[in-house]
Design an enzyme around this catalytic site. Sequence first.
Site, short mmCIF file in Angstrom:
data_model
loop_
_atom_site.label_atom_id
_atom_site.label_comp_id
_atom_site.label_asym_id
_atom_site.label_seq_id
_atom_site.Cartn_x
_atom_site.Cartn_y
_atom_site.Cartn_z
CB SER A 187 45.27 5.07 -72.62
OG SER A 187 46.18 4.05 -72.86
CG ASP A 244 40.99 -0.92 -69.55
OD1 ASP A 244 41.98 -1.56 -69.97
OD2 ASP A 244 40.96 0.33 -69.50
CG HIS A 302 42.48 0.69 -72.75
ND1 HIS A 302 42.59 1.25 -71.50
CD2 HIS A 302 43.41 1.31 -73.52
CE1 HIS A 302 43.55 2.16 -71.51
NE2 HIS A 302 44.05 2.23 -72.72
#
Length: 320
Positions: A187, A244, A302
């Site tokens: 991320s 995602d 995600h």
Amino acid sequence: MPRLFQSFLSLAALAALARAAPAPLFGINFSSGDESDDATAPFSQDDIVSTLTRPAEFARAVYCSTGIADLSCGGPCDALGANVKILANGGDGASTPFFLVASDSDAQTIFVAHQGTEAKQVLSVANDVKFVQKDANATLFPQASADVQLHDGFQEAQGRTADAVLAAVTQALADTGFKSVMVTGHSLGAAIATLDAAMLKMAVPDDVAVDSVVFGLPRVGNQAWADLFDSLFPTFAHVTNQNDPVPNVPPHALAFQHPSGELHITAVDAASGDATVVECPGQENENCSAGNSLLDTSIPNHLGPYFSGISFGGKQCPKN
Ligand SMILES: *[C@@H]1O[C@H](CO)[C@@H](O)[C@H](O)[C@H]1NC(C)=O
Ligand SMILES: *[C@@H]1O[C@H](CO)[C@@H](O)[C@H](O)[C@H]1NC(C)=O
């Protein structure tokens, strides 16, 4: 001044409009950069285990706020094994995500890992007014030409730990004699990791191999950044999980460009945890994340699971 755009959805709608309309929109000249539509190729279970699992274990452990320094954080620390030593760690888990520098004597490698955030937070950072692009910091990236532009917020986040990471890695290489550095993160941590990887590659001696494997990477810079990154890291991998939305922010249509090396998870078997993964040749391969519909996104994708039962986020840490 509030956010330039109120939410991810309005940005998604803007990006969709930009795709449909080649002409300048709202005075912004949308230039999309390179795209690939080359056929994907299967990426095997063996390749997942040999190249992705180890970086993923470090990217998972760095989320643990308690017990990381002595590797007593529970499952994510236990998975690192007895031959890993944490050499440096820091960050506050907020504006400065946690980071760690560790030696792994089995792999004879120094690992650098950066913590990420919830999808909602990284979407908000990516879409923040700070998504303006700025010149690369010439002190940290001396080999970046003048046309390399970076996402301001991501570069700022990386800058907060850059000197500490560089000092710890330099010391670790001297102390261990290892010739290999692996930089990872998930991320926002993936964005920081790619910037760190470029910084380290430009700073360490030529006989030290620096590489990077990251998960759920947002776009970090422009076409010149993507091309520079490709030239520095021909074996880079960035793993994207199904729908995602994070790999699609900031929008490609706003002149942000991913480097090559995408590995796209197309399915995860709920029972076995095994992932079906394809290699996506070129930058922005339309058969992978770049081809995802912005209207059909999954925020749970995600965090994971990605493969081998590995998910990311503070919830993976029993003591957090
Ligand atoms: C995907 O790959 C195939 C080749 O397998 C190609 O023909 C196609 O144009 C690619 N792009 C998209 C968007 O499907
Ligand atoms: C560039 O990086 C150096 C080293 O971390 C730092 O001292 C300097 O403040 C940075 N410059 C900017 C403009 O952020």
